[in-house]
Design a protein around this motif. Structure first.
Motif, short mmCIF file in Angstrom:
data_model
loop_
_atom_site.label_atom_id
_atom_site.label_comp_id
_atom_site.label_asym_id
_atom_site.label_seq_id
_atom_site.Cartn_x
_atom_site.Cartn_y
_atom_site.Cartn_z
N UNK A 47 0.81 -1.21 0.00
CA UNK A 47 0.00 0.00 0.00
C UNK A 47 0.84 1.25 0.00
N UNK A 48 0.16 2.36 -0.09
CA UNK A 48 0.81 3.66 -0.13
C UNK A 48 0.71 4.34 1.22
N UNK A 49 1.65 5.24 1.48
CA UNK A 49 1.67 5.95 2.75
C UNK A 49 1.66 7.45 2.53
N UNK A 50 1.29 8.15 3.56
CA UNK A 50 1.39 9.60 3.55
C UNK A 50 0.38 10.29 2.65
N UNK A 51 0.76 11.48 2.22
CA UNK A 51 -0.11 12.32 1.41
C UNK A 51 -0.41 11.70 0.05
N UNK A 52 0.54 10.96 -0.49
CA UNK A 52 0.33 10.35 -1.79
C UNK A 52 -0.76 9.28 -1.74
N UNK A 53 -1.00 8.69 -0.58
CA UNK A 53 -2.06 7.69 -0.45
C UNK A 53 -3.42 8.33 -0.72
N UNK A 54 -3.61 9.55 -0.25
CA UNK A 54 -4.88 10.25 -0.50
C UNK A 54 -5.04 10.57 -1.98
#
Length: 154
Positions: free
Chosen positions: A97-104
């Motif tokens: 999965x993605x983390x941080x602001x890029x996840x949004x």
């Protein structure tokens, strides 16, 4: 696709329960890292899990801009970096999965939601671009790796 994933889980679950916890953790970490690599390659190629290309960007109205405007940049250039795309495998599950602001930002594109490109910009509906997802090759890869691991360690 969901039925394939459930069938794979049912099939592999019985076999994996027979492994020692340490061996199971080692196997899931290895699978998670390899799945992350396949996701990274797919995002770099600008492809959805089904093999189709991402929807093209909308043209921007660049008021007052003159001269050459670079429009060849690919979307999600930094997304496949390991600092954003995380892989985790423990004895019970595999997570990519993605983390941080890029996840949004990725979530907006993944589901085709509405968002603002900038703080004062109008809200725009983004085209659906499946950033993360299982392709048929990924499921076949998991089956092969499990069979290979169990064959070598039995």
């Amino acid at each position: 696709m969901a039925n394939d994933l459930e069938a794979l889980e049912d099939w592999a679950g019985v076999l994996l329960n027979k492994l020692e916890p340490a061996a199971r953790s080692k196997l899931t970490r290895s699978l998670a890292q390899k799945l992350r690599r396949s996701q990274q390659q797919r995002v770099k190629q600008q492809r959805n899990p089904d093999g189709s290309a991402y929807a093209a960007r909308k043209p921007r109205d660049l008021k007052g801009k003159k001269g050459r405007i670079k429009r060849k940049a690919k979307m999600f250039q930094k997304l496949p970096k390991a600092s954003y795309l995380k892989a985790k495998g423990d004895g019970q599950s595999i997570t990519v999965g993605l983390t941080g602001r890029v996840a949004r930002i990725a979530r907006v594109h993944q589901y085709g939601l509405k968002d603002r490109a900038e703080a004062d910009a109008p809200e725009v509906r983004y085209e659906q671009r499946e950033v993360l997802g299982f392709a048929e090759d990924d499921l076949n890869f998991i089956r092969y790796e499990l069979m290979n691991y169990l064959y070598k360690n039995s």
